[in-house]
Write a protein that holds these residues in place. Structure first.
Motif, PDB file in Angstrom:
ATOM      1  N   ALA A   2       0.824  -1.201   0.000  1.00 19.63           N
ATOM      2  CA  ALA A   2       0.000   0.000   0.000  1.00 19.63           C
ATOM      3  C   ALA A   2       0.865   1.261   0.000  1.00 19.63           C
ATOM      4  N   VAL A   3       1.986   1.212   0.695  1.00 17.30           N
ATOM      5  CA  VAL A   3       2.849   2.396   0.784  1.00 17.30           C
ATOM      6  C   VAL A   3       3.430   2.768  -0.585  1.00 17.30           C
ATOM      7  N   PRO A   4       3.990   1.809  -1.347  1.00 17.29           N
ATOM      8  CA  PRO A   4       4.487   2.191  -2.672  1.00 17.29           C
ATOM      9  C   PRO A   4       3.388   2.756  -3.567  1.00 17.29           C
ATOM     10  N   SER A   5       2.195   2.250  -3.428  1.00 17.41           N
ATOM     11  CA  SER A   5       1.088   2.748  -4.236  1.00 17.41           C
ATOM     12  C   SER A   5       0.763   4.204  -3.898  1.00 17.41           C
ATOM     13  N   VAL A   6       0.770   4.518  -2.623  1.00 16.56           N
ATOM     14  CA  VAL A   6       0.487   5.897  -2.198  1.00 16.56           C
ATOM     15  C   VAL A   6       1.590   6.834  -2.674  1.00 16.56           C
ATOM     16  N   VAL A   7       2.827   6.395  -2.516  1.00 12.45           N
ATOM     17  CA  VAL A   7       3.966   7.219  -2.956  1.00 12.45           C
ATOM     18  C   VAL A   7       3.904   7.438  -4.467  1.00 12.45           C
ATOM     19  N   LEU A   8       3.623   6.386  -5.204  1.00 13.08           N
ATOM     20  CA  LEU A   8       3.539   6.489  -6.657  1.00 13.08           C
ATOM     21  C   LEU A   8       2.401   7.419  -7.081  1.00 13.08           C
ATOM     22  N   ALA A   9       1.274   7.332  -6.405  1.00 13.12           N
ATOM     23  CA  ALA A   9       0.154   8.220  -6.725  1.00 13.12           C
ATOM     24  C   ALA A   9       0.529   9.679  -6.470  1.00 13.12           C
ATOM     25  N   ALA A  10       1.268   9.925  -5.399  1.00  7.82           N
ATOM     26  CA  ALA A  10       1.712  11.291  -5.108  1.00  7.82           C
ATOM     27  C   ALA A  10       2.714  11.769  -6.159  1.00  7.82           C
ATOM     28  N   LEU A  11       3.610  10.874  -6.567  1.00 14.06           N
ATOM     29  CA  LEU A  11       4.606  11.252  -7.579  1.00 14.06           C
ATOM     30  C   LEU A  11       3.960  11.551  -8.935  1.00 14.06           C
ATOM     31  N   ILE A  12       2.877  10.883  -9.249  1.00 17.53           N
ATOM     32  CA  ILE A  12       2.183  11.167 -10.510  1.00 17.53           C
ATOM     33  C   ILE A  12       1.706  12.609 -10.526  1.00 17.53           C
ATOM     34  N   GLY A  13       1.139  13.052  -9.411  1.00 22.08           N
ATOM     35  CA  GLY A  13       0.714  14.447  -9.308  1.00 22.08           C
ATOM     36  C   GLY A  13       1.873  15.413  -9.396  1.00 22.08           C
ATOM     37  N   VAL A  14       3.000  15.053  -8.787  1.00 25.12           N
ATOM     38  CA  VAL A  14       4.189  15.915  -8.832  1.00 25.12           C
ATOM     39  C   VAL A  14       4.699  16.013 -10.261  1.00 25.12           C
ATOM     40  N   VAL A  15       4.755  14.894 -10.974  1.00 25.65           N
ATOM     41  CA  VAL A  15       5.224  14.906 -12.365  1.00 25.65           C
ATOM     42  C   VAL A  15       4.307  15.780 -13.215  1.00 25.65           C
ATOM     43  N   VAL A  36       1.773   1.302 -13.527  1.00 24.61           N
ATOM     44  CA  VAL A  36       2.445   0.580 -12.446  1.00 24.61           C
ATOM     45  C   VAL A  36       1.633   0.677 -11.157  1.00 24.61           C
ATOM     46  N   ASN A  37       1.113   1.864 -10.878  1.00 27.64           N
ATOM     47  CA  ASN A  37       0.298   2.055  -9.684  1.00 27.64           C
ATOM     48  C   ASN A  37      -0.954   1.181  -9.735  1.00 27.64           C
ATOM     49  N   THR A  38      -1.576   1.112 -10.889  1.00 25.94           N
ATOM     50  CA  THR A  38      -2.765   0.274 -11.052  1.00 25.94           C
ATOM     51  C   THR A  38      -2.414  -1.194 -10.837  1.00 25.94           C
ATOM     52  N   CYS A  39      -1.275  -1.624 -11.344  1.00 21.08           N
ATOM     53  CA  CYS A  39      -0.840  -3.016 -11.148  1.00 21.08           C
ATOM     54  C   CYS A  39      -0.597  -3.314  -9.672  1.00 21.08           C
ATOM     55  N   ILE A  40       0.041  -2.399  -8.970  1.00 20.87           N
ATOM     56  CA  ILE A  40       0.303  -2.591  -7.540  1.00 20.87           C
ATOM     57  C   ILE A  40      -1.007  -2.698  -6.773  1.00 20.87           C
ATOM     58  N   LEU A  41      -1.948  -1.811  -7.069  1.00 19.53           N
ATOM     59  CA  LEU A  41      -3.241  -1.854  -6.388  1.00 19.53           C
ATOM     60  C   LEU A  41      -3.994  -3.140  -6.700  1.00 19.53           C
ATOM     61  N   THR A  42      -3.923  -3.588  -7.939  1.00 18.96           N
ATOM     62  CA  THR A  42      -4.598  -4.824  -8.338  1.00 18.96           C
ATOM     63  C   THR A  42      -4.002  -6.028  -7.634  1.00 18.96           C
ATOM     64  N   ILE A  43      -2.674  -6.098  -7.571  1.00 21.44           N
ATOM     65  CA  ILE A  43      -2.005  -7.205  -6.888  1.00 21.44           C
ATOM     66  C   ILE A  43      -2.354  -7.202  -5.400  1.00 21.44           C
ATOM     67  N   THR A  44      -2.354  -6.036  -4.798  1.00 15.18           N
ATOM     68  CA  THR A  44      -2.703  -5.930  -3.390  1.00 15.18           C
ATOM     69  C   THR A  44      -4.117  -6.431  -3.150  1.00 15.18           C
ATOM     70  N   MET A  46      -5.913  -8.381  -5.189  1.00 18.45           N
ATOM     71  CA  MET A  46      -6.055  -9.765  -5.633  1.00 18.45           C
ATOM     72  C   MET A  46      -5.577 -10.752  -4.555  1.00 18.45           C
ATOM     73  N   TYR A  47      -4.472 -10.448  -3.918  1.00 20.03           N
ATOM     74  CA  TYR A  47      -3.941 -11.342  -2.897  1.00 20.03           C
ATOM     75  C   TYR A  47      -4.571 -11.099  -1.526  1.00 20.03           C
ATOM     76  N   GLY A  48      -5.325 -10.034  -1.388  1.00 19.67           N
ATOM     77  CA  GLY A  48      -6.028  -9.774  -0.139  1.00 19.67           C
ATOM     78  C   GLY A  48      -5.119  -9.549   1.048  1.00 19.67           C
ATOM     79  N   PHE A  49      -4.000  -8.851   0.845  1.00 22.65           N
ATOM     80  CA  PHE A  49      -3.062  -8.635   1.939  1.00 22.65           C
ATOM     81  C   PHE A  49      -3.717  -7.911   3.110  1.00 22.65           C
ATOM     82  N   GLN A  50      -4.541  -6.912   2.837  1.00 22.36           N
ATOM     83  CA  GLN A  50      -5.187  -6.156   3.907  1.00 22.36           C
ATOM     84  C   GLN A  50      -6.160  -7.051   4.670  1.00 22.36           C
ATOM     85  N   THR A  51      -6.881  -7.897   3.946  1.00 27.03           N
ATOM     86  CA  THR A  51      -7.836  -8.794   4.584  1.00 27.03           C
ATOM     87  C   THR A  51      -7.120  -9.775   5.507  1.00 27.03           C
ATOM     88  N   GLN A  52      -6.019 -10.349   5.040  1.00 30.05           N
ATOM     89  CA  GLN A  52      -5.262 -11.275   5.883  1.00 30.05           C
ATOM     90  C   GLN A  52      -4.687 -10.571   7.107  1.00 30.05           C
TER      91      GLN A  52
END
Length: 118
Positions: A2-15, A36-44, A46-52
């Protein structure tokens, strides 16, 4: 993840703000970062890391509750009288067995690297 996704989303706005113009590199960079951000969110998701994580947290809370119940239902009353402790322990084990079975049926398995350490 989740952290890389948030950082990447912030960097998109900066760019979008920092890179001047409307050139192809700017568009390509933003598009790649968004993909890349969409892929990270999808993987997160899909694997249900937050749920686990939430399920393991709930299991830890239930375990802490069982320990507290043991202290107040068995240990403190039976500390001075072994007969009281045996009766209290017998009734507590019935309750603990039911809660443990419910917990193991609803929680994900413990990762093998944790089991190997125990």
């Amino acid at each position: 993840l989740a952290v890389p996704s948030v950082v990447l989303a912030a960097l998109i706005g900066v760019v979008e703000v920092v890179v001047p113009g409307d050139g192809p590199w700017r568009k390509a960079t933003v598009a790649v970062m968004s993909a890349v951000n969409t892929c990270i969110l999808t993987i997160t998701h899909m694997y249900g890391f937050q749920t686990q994580q939430e399920q393991h947290f709930q299991a830890a809370k239930t375990y802490a509750t069982l320990v507290t119940e043991f202290d107040f239902a068995v240990w403190y009353p039976g500390y001075s009288d072994p007969a009281v402790m045996q009766k209290a322990l017998a009734s507590y084990l019935v309750v603990a067995e039911k809660k443990t079975k419910d917990l193991s049926a609803n929680m994900p398995p413990v990762p093998t690297f944790i089991i190997q350490q125990v």
